[in-house]
Design an enzyme around this catalytic site. Structure first.
Site, mmCIF file in Angstrom:
data_model
loop_
_atom_site.group_PDB
_atom_site.id
_atom_site.type_symbol
_atom_site.label_atom_id
_atom_site.label_comp_id
_atom_site.label_asym_id
_atom_site.label_seq_id
_atom_site.Cartn_x
_atom_site.Cartn_y
_atom_site.Cartn_z
ATOM 1 N N HIS A 68 -70.201 54.786 33.762
ATOM 2 C CA HIS A 68 -68.885 55.375 33.953
ATOM 3 C C HIS A 68 -68.538 55.947 32.701
ATOM 4 O O HIS A 68 -67.873 55.173 31.809
ATOM 5 C CB HIS A 68 -67.866 54.428 34.471
ATOM 6 N N MET A 139 -60.450 56.761 41.303
ATOM 7 C CA MET A 139 -59.909 55.830 40.296
ATOM 8 C C MET A 139 -58.669 55.428 41.043
ATOM 9 O O MET A 139 -57.930 56.144 41.490
ATOM 10 C CB MET A 139 -59.407 56.384 39.039
ATOM 11 N N ASP A 177 -62.520 52.298 42.055
ATOM 12 C CA ASP A 177 -62.627 51.675 40.854
ATOM 13 C C ASP A 177 -61.407 51.321 40.339
ATOM 14 O O ASP A 177 -60.496 52.197 39.932
ATOM 15 C CB ASP A 177 -63.365 52.543 39.926
ATOM 16 N N GLY A 179 -58.652 47.455 40.056
ATOM 17 C CA GLY A 179 -57.767 46.710 40.640
ATOM 18 C C GLY A 179 -58.422 46.163 42.046
ATOM 19 O O GLY A 179 -57.610 45.537 42.826
HETATM 20 C C1 DX5 Z 1 -60.865 51.071 34.159
HETATM 21 C C2 DX5 Z 1 -62.384 50.886 34.485
HETATM 22 C C3 DX5 Z 1 -62.778 49.991 35.658
HETATM 23 C C4 DX5 Z 1 -62.098 48.597 35.027
HETATM 24 C C5 DX5 Z 1 -62.169 48.017 36.400
HETATM 25 O O1 DX5 Z 1 -60.640 52.306 33.197
HETATM 26 O O2 DX5 Z 1 -62.814 52.225 34.694
HETATM 27 O O3 DX5 Z 1 -64.092 50.013 35.928
HETATM 28 O O4 DX5 Z 1 -63.057 48.093 34.110
HETATM 29 O O5 DX5 Z 1 -61.415 46.459 36.194
HETATM 30 P P1 DX5 Z 1 -60.610 45.936 36.903
HETATM 31 O O6 DX5 Z 1 -61.570 45.532 38.386
HETATM 32 O O7 DX5 Z 1 -60.353 44.473 36.344
HETATM 33 O O8 DX5 Z 1 -59.329 46.824 37.341
HETATM 34 ZN ZN ZN Z 2 -65.118 52.077 35.648
#
Ligand code: DX5
Ligand code: ZN
Length: 222
Positions: A68, A139, A177, A179
């Site tokens: 990503h 997102m 992706d 939370g």
């Molecule tokens: C945030 C990232 C996500 C994040 C997800 O900018 O792109 O991939 O690591 O982490 P959690 O699941 O803890 O929100």
């Molecule tokens: Zn990510």
């Protein structure tokens, strides 16, 4: 055939002091992909890791690397990530001027091509590149950090995205992706996600295997 949901733990919440071991452990625990978050401190306020670390993580497991890119001008770096072992390379529609060209370049490198949309970005941003996409990443937090709260209104965007992808004759993963934890993964998959990223929701739990098993039991389709 019921399609199993792809579970992709994100490295952001892994132990960076023992990253290869932690990635191997989560793969062993049943993860399908490793979600590899790359940040440049410009597109998002945080800075993480680059292609050399991807190569080291790739060597630690055989499961796919779901990269990503939360970086400006991702087109300048896709070849390095492809060489380092990326299986999926996802760029932000907001971060590249020529999205169609960038997606074509990712496919030409032999990787699956993904587009990610920040919470405020409309789905219309991908209307004209669906034929160049293998994955759409929605997102559900503002990118940059792990452990943030899921932005609930994004659930309707996920189901709108599922409708959009169902209207094209092409297999495009719908990945969510930010939370995602055992408390909301069922709703996320109910809305149409075929892949979920979870960082703190997996790496910050006592047992990776137990958490992944619980996630699978919550989303397995009848
Ligand atoms: C945030 C990232 C996500 C994040 C997800 O900018 O792109 O991939 O690591 O982490 P959690 O699941 O803890 O929100
Ligand atoms: Zn990510």
């Amino acid at each position: 055939m019921p399609r199993e949901v792809t579970i992709a733990p994100s490295i952001l919440s892994a132990d960076f002091g023992h990253l290869a071991q932690d990635v191997a452990a989560v793969a062993e625990a049943g993860a399908d992909w490793i979600h590899f978050d790359v940040m440049d401190g410009r597109f998002v306020p945080n800075i993480t890791v680059g292609p050399d670390v991807l190569a080291a993580v790739k060597a630690a497991t055989s499961i796919p690397m779901d990269v990503h890119l939360m970086i400006r001008e991702p087109e300048r770096h896709i070849e390095a990530f492809a060489r380092a072992g990326a299986d999926v390379i996802t760029v932000h529609a907001e971060a590249t001027t020529h999205l169609h060209r960038t997606l074509t370049a990712i496919s030409d490198l032999g990787c699956r091509a993904g587009v990610s949309l920040n919470p405020a970005t409309a789905l219309e941003a991908v209307t004209h590149v669906l034929d160049e996409m293998d994955l759409l990443l929605i997102m559900t937090v503002n990118p940059g950090f792990g452990g943030q709260r899921f932005i609930e209104p994004m659930l309707s965007k996920v189901s709108d995205a599922a409708d959009l992808l169902a209207s094209v004759d092409r297999e495009i993963h719908l990945e969510v992706d930010g939370g995602v934890t055992v408390s909301n993964i069922a709703a996320v998959c109910q809305a149409g996600a075929t892949a979920v990223v979870s960082g703190s929701g997996i790496f910050k739990t006592a047992s990776y295997a137990e958490t992944i098993r619980e996630m699978r039991s919550l989303v397995s389709r009848p």
